[in-house]
Design a protein around this motif. Structure first.
Motif, mmCIF file in Angstrom:
data_model
loop_
_atom_site.group_PDB
_atom_site.id
_atom_site.type_symbol
_atom_site.label_atom_id
_atom_site.label_comp_id
_atom_site.label_asym_id
_atom_site.label_seq_id
_atom_site.Cartn_x
_atom_site.Cartn_y
_atom_site.Cartn_z
ATOM 1 N N UNK A 6 0.813 -1.218 0.000
ATOM 2 C CA UNK A 6 0.000 0.000 0.000
ATOM 3 C C UNK A 6 0.845 1.265 0.000
ATOM 4 N N UNK A 7 2.052 1.180 0.557
ATOM 5 C CA UNK A 7 2.921 2.352 0.617
ATOM 6 C C UNK A 7 3.522 2.686 -0.739
ATOM 7 N N UNK A 8 3.629 1.679 -1.633
ATOM 8 C CA UNK A 8 4.262 1.910 -2.943
ATOM 9 C C UNK A 8 3.567 1.067 -4.018
ATOM 10 N N UNK A 9 2.256 1.182 -4.204
ATOM 11 C CA UNK A 9 1.559 0.304 -5.160
ATOM 12 C C UNK A 9 2.041 0.458 -6.592
ATOM 13 N N UNK A 10 2.535 1.643 -6.924
ATOM 14 C CA UNK A 10 3.017 1.865 -8.295
ATOM 15 C C UNK A 10 4.312 1.113 -8.576
ATOM 16 N N UNK A 11 5.000 0.649 -7.549
ATOM 17 C CA UNK A 11 6.249 -0.092 -7.717
ATOM 18 C C UNK A 11 6.062 -1.598 -7.570
ATOM 19 N N UNK A 12 4.815 -2.061 -7.410
ATOM 20 C CA UNK A 12 4.547 -3.485 -7.238
ATOM 21 C C UNK A 12 3.692 -3.978 -8.403
ATOM 22 N N UNK A 13 4.313 -4.748 -9.293
ATOM 23 C CA UNK A 13 3.577 -5.383 -10.392
ATOM 24 C C UNK A 13 2.626 -6.430 -9.833
ATOM 25 N N UNK A 14 3.111 -7.175 -8.843
ATOM 26 C CA UNK A 14 2.287 -8.234 -8.284
ATOM 27 C C UNK A 14 2.971 -8.891 -7.110
ATOM 28 N N UNK A 15 2.266 -9.835 -6.517
ATOM 29 C CA UNK A 15 2.792 -10.581 -5.381
ATOM 30 C C UNK A 15 2.675 -12.064 -5.678
ATOM 31 N N UNK A 16 3.688 -12.803 -5.289
ATOM 32 C CA UNK A 16 3.663 -14.262 -5.416
ATOM 33 C C UNK A 16 3.483 -14.850 -4.028
ATOM 34 N N UNK A 17 2.433 -15.629 -3.856
ATOM 35 C CA UNK A 17 2.096 -16.196 -2.560
ATOM 36 C C UNK A 17 2.375 -17.692 -2.589
ATOM 37 N N UNK A 18 3.297 -18.150 -1.742
ATOM 38 C CA UNK A 18 3.661 -19.572 -1.674
ATOM 39 C C UNK A 18 3.454 -20.072 -0.249
ATOM 40 N N UNK A 19 2.182 -20.186 0.136
ATOM 41 C CA UNK A 19 1.839 -20.636 1.490
ATOM 42 C C UNK A 19 1.050 -21.944 1.480
ATOM 43 N N UNK A 20 0.714 -22.449 0.289
ATOM 44 C CA UNK A 20 -0.049 -23.696 0.142
ATOM 45 C C UNK A 20 -1.361 -23.645 0.917
ATOM 46 N N UNK A 21 -2.015 -22.494 0.886
ATOM 47 C CA UNK A 21 -3.293 -22.269 1.577
ATOM 48 C C UNK A 21 -4.176 -21.464 0.624
ATOM 49 N N UNK A 22 -5.080 -22.154 -0.078
ATOM 50 C CA UNK A 22 -5.858 -21.506 -1.126
ATOM 51 C C UNK A 22 -6.733 -20.381 -0.586
ATOM 52 N N UNK A 23 -7.408 -20.610 0.523
ATOM 53 C CA UNK A 23 -8.311 -19.584 1.029
ATOM 54 C C UNK A 23 -7.551 -18.344 1.482
ATOM 55 N N UNK A 24 -6.383 -18.556 2.079
ATOM 56 C CA UNK A 24 -5.582 -17.394 2.497
ATOM 57 C C UNK A 24 -5.149 -16.589 1.281
ATOM 58 N N UNK A 25 -4.770 -17.265 0.207
ATOM 59 C CA UNK A 25 -4.401 -16.533 -1.011
ATOM 60 C C UNK A 25 -5.590 -15.763 -1.572
ATOM 61 N N UNK A 26 -6.760 -16.380 -1.588
ATOM 62 C CA UNK A 26 -7.948 -15.703 -2.106
ATOM 63 C C UNK A 26 -8.267 -14.470 -1.264
ATOM 64 N N UNK A 27 -8.206 -14.631 0.054
ATOM 65 C CA UNK A 27 -8.504 -13.500 0.935
ATOM 66 C C UNK A 27 -7.514 -12.355 0.708
ATOM 67 N N UNK A 28 -6.228 -12.688 0.554
ATOM 68 C CA UNK A 28 -5.217 -11.656 0.329
ATOM 69 C C UNK A 28 -5.406 -11.018 -1.047
ATOM 70 N N UNK A 29 -5.702 -11.853 -2.013
ATOM 71 C CA UNK A 29 -5.908 -11.366 -3.388
ATOM 72 C C UNK A 29 -6.994 -10.300 -3.436
#
Length: 383
Positions: A214-237
């Protein structure tokens, strides 16, 4: 053709290999999703090296495998954990890999993003960690590749709380010339990353992670989430700022995450797309037409193989990835930097072979059968 395979209990059973491989249909570039395969490195089998030696890489075979991925339309995520970063490949080797692969990408018009970390350090102050990140970021940017800011073992060991992560990542994002991908790698992939983002509580860690973005959204193309937890990824997404992509790194649940729902979807940056490259590309092209059912029909059957390769201890999934590359004819040997070919048991490898064969992942079934039988004979399994 038949082949005798050992099971988990040691008993031998007869398996009849598939005779017709999966035949992908060449197609146009993807339109609905951005998809990277994290790619493995091919060791030099003739190097006189020990597990503690600097990595000896077969550059011709390593770059040829990247051309294979690009030929199917996949991007290459370079010098990531799939390339044994921190598990046999040191920073000097990673830097050379980045330079060589980025040059190769320019030559063939392939997409590439490269890992930026701090693995030239084993510890240090926050200032030293920032400097290590900066050194690697400069290498990636000078090579003309997109940067992936990877999780840092040194930062995990040194940081005293969320504010240290906010300070280090904020500094790096301000410096980055172009938008980067932020990589959150869970401790199942690297136990040294327990408590990343300043807390073992994943909800608190997620809040810090989102503060960084949130502090630098223009510098973040995306995030890679490797937690093997589908619901957590969906919630973060669903909490990401507008325009920031989510790249799934969930090798257990990727079909549903890429397919998405009425509120969004994940792009992909996956180690399992190393062995699945042609099949994964075919599935994404089907998804590009809006055929979610057809996409799932192609990709859902691959999950059993992926869950097998990435089973605990998950960090040793690279052994299965390289094993399948050897069986598929992408390299002439089953040797890994750091001697990691010994990290999985014969029954584990036999099951990986069976699952991959069932998917039609081996272009030359006779070659694969010959190589599998040769491996089995080394373990005393007579055919």
């Amino acid at each position: 053709m038949t082949i005798r395979l050992p099971g988990a209990g040691g008993a031998l059973r007869t398996y009849e290999p598939r005779t017709e491989p999966f035949a992908p249909t060449p197609g146009t570039p993807f339109t609905s999703r951005t998809v990277f395969s994290a790619a493995h490195v091919v060791a030099d089998p003739f190097a006189d090296a020990s597990p503690d030696s600097p990595a000896a890489v077969d550059w011709d075979a390593t770059l040829a495998f990247r051309r294979h991925l690009w030929a199917h339309g996949l991007g290459v995520a370079e010098a990531m954990d799939t390339a044994q970063r921190g598990m046999g490949l040191d920073w000097a080797g990673a830097a050379e890999l980045i330079r060589r692969s980025a040059a190769e990408a320019r030559g063939v018009g392939g997409r590439i993003a490269c890992g930026v970390g701090t693995d030239q350090l084993t510890g240090g102050s926050l200032a030293q960690i920032r400097a290590a990140y900066e050194e690697q970021l400069a290498v990636v940017e000078e090579a003309g590749a997109q940067a992936i800011l990877m999780a840092s073992r040194a930062l995990a060991a040194t940081a005293e709380g969320p504010e240290d992560y906010l300070e280090v990542y904020g500094h790096l994002l301000r410096q980055a010339a172009d938008p980067v991908i932020l990589h959150w790698l869970g401790p199942m992939f690297d136990p040294a990353l327990e408590g990343y983002w300043g807390s073992a509580d994943l909800d608190a860690a997620t809040d810090t992670f989102l503060q960084v973005i949130a502090a630098h959204p223009e510098k973040v193309d995306g995030v890679k989430i490797s937690l093997l937890d589908a619901q957590r990824e969906i919630d973060l997404r669903r909490r990401l700022p507008q325009g920031v992509r989510c790249y799934t790194g969930d090798d257990f649940n990727y079909p549903e995450l890429i397919a998405g729902d009425e509120q969004g979807f994940s792009h992909a940056l996956l180690g399992i797309f190393d062995p699945l490259g042609p099949l994964a590309a075919e599935a994404v092209r089907v998804l590009d037409t809006g055929d979610v059912k057809g996409f799932r029909g192609l990709l859902d059957p691959t999950v059993e193989l992926s869950r097998h390769l990435f089973q605990a201890p998950t960090r040793f999934y690279k052994t299965g990835v390289v094993f399948l590359a050897w069986l598929a004819g992408h390299q002439a040997h089953f040797t890994m930097v750091g001697g990691l070919q010994s990290a999985r048991s014969l029954p584990h490898l036999a099951r990986a072979y069976e699952l991959a064969d069932g998917l039609g992942l081996f272009p030359d079934p006779k070659l694969t059968e010959e190589r599998m039988k040769n491996l089995l004979s080394l373990y005393g399994v007579n055919q």
